[in-house]
Design an enzyme around this catalytic site. Structure first.
Site, PDB file in Angstrom:
ATOM      1  N   ASP A 163       6.676  12.367 -13.068  1.00 27.65           N
ATOM      2  CA  ASP A 163       6.849  11.469 -11.919  1.00 27.65           C
ATOM      3  C   ASP A 163       7.483  10.180 -12.438  1.00 27.65           C
ATOM      4  OD1 ASP A 163       6.676   9.913  -9.659  1.00 27.65           O
ATOM      5  OD2 ASP A 163       4.486   9.765  -9.650  1.00 27.65           O
ATOM      6  N   ALA A 166       0.873  -1.173   0.000  1.00 34.94           N
ATOM      7  CA  ALA A 166       0.000   0.000   0.000  1.00 34.94           C
ATOM      8  C   ALA A 166       0.913   1.227   0.000  1.00 34.94           C
ATOM      9  CB  ALA A 166      -0.868  -0.006   1.252  1.00 34.94           C
ATOM     10  N   MET A 182       4.654   6.226 -18.893  1.00 32.41           N
ATOM     11  CA  MET A 182       4.515   6.136 -17.429  1.00 32.41           C
ATOM     12  C   MET A 182       5.094   7.357 -16.727  1.00 32.41           C
ATOM     13  SD  MET A 182       3.369   4.337 -14.984  1.00 32.41           S
ATOM     14  CE  MET A 182       3.585   4.054 -13.217  1.00 32.41           C
ATOM     15  N   ASP A 239       9.754  -0.448 -13.164  1.00 28.31           N
ATOM     16  CA  ASP A 239       8.853  -1.610 -13.050  1.00 28.31           C
ATOM     17  C   ASP A 239       8.003  -1.757 -14.311  1.00 28.31           C
ATOM     18  OD1 ASP A 239       9.841  -1.600 -10.468  1.00 28.31           O
ATOM     19  OD2 ASP A 239       8.082  -0.576  -9.648  1.00 28.31           O
ATOM     20  N   THR A 277       8.342   7.594 -10.688  1.00 28.82           N
ATOM     21  CA  THR A 277       8.040   6.406  -9.873  1.00 28.82           C
ATOM     22  C   THR A 277       7.451   5.312 -10.760  1.00 28.82           C
ATOM     23  OG1 THR A 277       7.346   7.980  -8.199  1.00 28.82           O
ATOM     24  CG2 THR A 277       6.953   5.670  -7.719  1.00 28.82           C
TER      25      THR A 277
END
Ligand code: ADP
EC number: 2.7.1.15
Length: 283
Positions: free
Chosen positions: A231, A11, A267, A237, A233
């Site tokens: 961003d 989370a 992304m 991944d 982040t």
């Protein structure tokens, strides 16, 4: 065919604050959001959005039902995502107005995954499937050995970096994906340059500069699409999830890297993690 991902589910609890609090200071947050994160979950969502079937292997706590539901909602199979007592993995993220942050990660159930179950789970795998894992869960070596015993090609994202975790895996990997910092850390820890690693394909991501692939045919560079990032982040991944999905769907490595870069470039123009990973038709 299927990608079997062993990975973290977190989370992401984001508290917006006027400044990062000093020791002993009590501070009111100005905003709060709760998103699905964890590098493992991000990679599974990315691979699903790339069009692959994904089975996510992991664990959440009694507070994590919503994360399981959200992963399932994105089309990730959660049959092997266990629910157990105790807290789920979580990241408490303090984010100030200058974009400066401070992050506490609680591994929680990500480090309590039942390693005895890997062999039985992977007995369902078929020819052409892939196994994918990263560094935020327990059971890395057990998973790698179970995947190799089943003859699955094995991809590892060495993130977050941990030399002790990665070194014993190297001999078992077919594909290793790292960012530039992780590649330097691995070289420092093992004394091996990327081209000397005992892994068939090594892919190093270079942020806005793109990516580098070191394979049997030599060393190749790929330029990233030019975008305005807001961003970063989850960029790595998204890249890894798309890369393995491309390979699982039969693309050659160079084509899969180009696909992964297109997805990661979209992304970085979005705020958030798993919830905003682009679909293939958005690239
Ligand atoms: P990580 O997020 O793991 O630190 P990188 O920063 O290397 O990884 O980013 C992973 C991939 O995301 C890069 O190889 C690239 O394809 C894409 N990417 C990251 N930042 C940018 C950017 N500013 N512009 C375009 N693509 C980017």
């Amino acid at each position: 065919m299927t990608i079997w991902t062993l990975g973290s589910v977190n989370a992401d609890l984001v508290f917006r604050v006027p400044h990062l609090p000093a020791p002993g200071e009590t501070l009111a947050a100005t905003d709060f959001s709760r998103g699905l994160g964890g590098k493992g979950a991000n990679m599974s969502v990315a691979a699903t959005r790339a069009g692959s079937r994904v089975e996510h292997i992991g664990a959440v706590g009694e507070d994590g039902g919503w994360m399981k539901d959200r992963l399932a909602g994105y089309g990730v199979s959660v049959t092997h995502l266990a629910e157990m007592r105790g807290p789920s993995g979580q990241a408490v993220i303090e984010l100030d107005d200058e974009g400066e942050n401070r992050i506490i990660i609680l591994p929680g159930t990500n480090r309590r995954i039942d390693i005895m179950g890997f062999d039985e789970i992977l007995s369902e795998a078929e020819e052409g499937d892939w196994a994918l894992f990263q560094n935020e869960t327990n059971g890395l070596l057990d998973f790698a050995q179970a995947a190799k015993a089943r003859g699955l090609p094995l991809a590892h994202a060495a993130a977050p970096f941990d030399a002790e975790a990665v070194a014993p895996l190297l001999e078992l990997l077919d594909l290793l994906v790292m960012n530039q910092v992780e590649a330097e850390q691995l070289q420092t820890a093992t004394g091996l340059a990327p081209e000397a690693l005992p892994v068939r394909d090594v892919v190093i991501t270079l942020g806005a500069k793109g990516a580098r692939w070191i394979g049997a045919d030599g060393d190749r560079s790929f330029e990233a699409p030019k975008v305005r990032p807001v961003d970063t982040t989850g960029a790595g991944d998204t890249f890894t999830g798309y890369l393995v999905a491309g390979l699982e769907q039969g693309l050659a490595m160079a084509e899969a890297i180009e696909l992964a870069q297109r997805a990661a470039a979209v992304m970085v123009t979005r705020m958030g993690t798993a919830d905003v990973i682009p679909k293939r038709d958005e690239l």
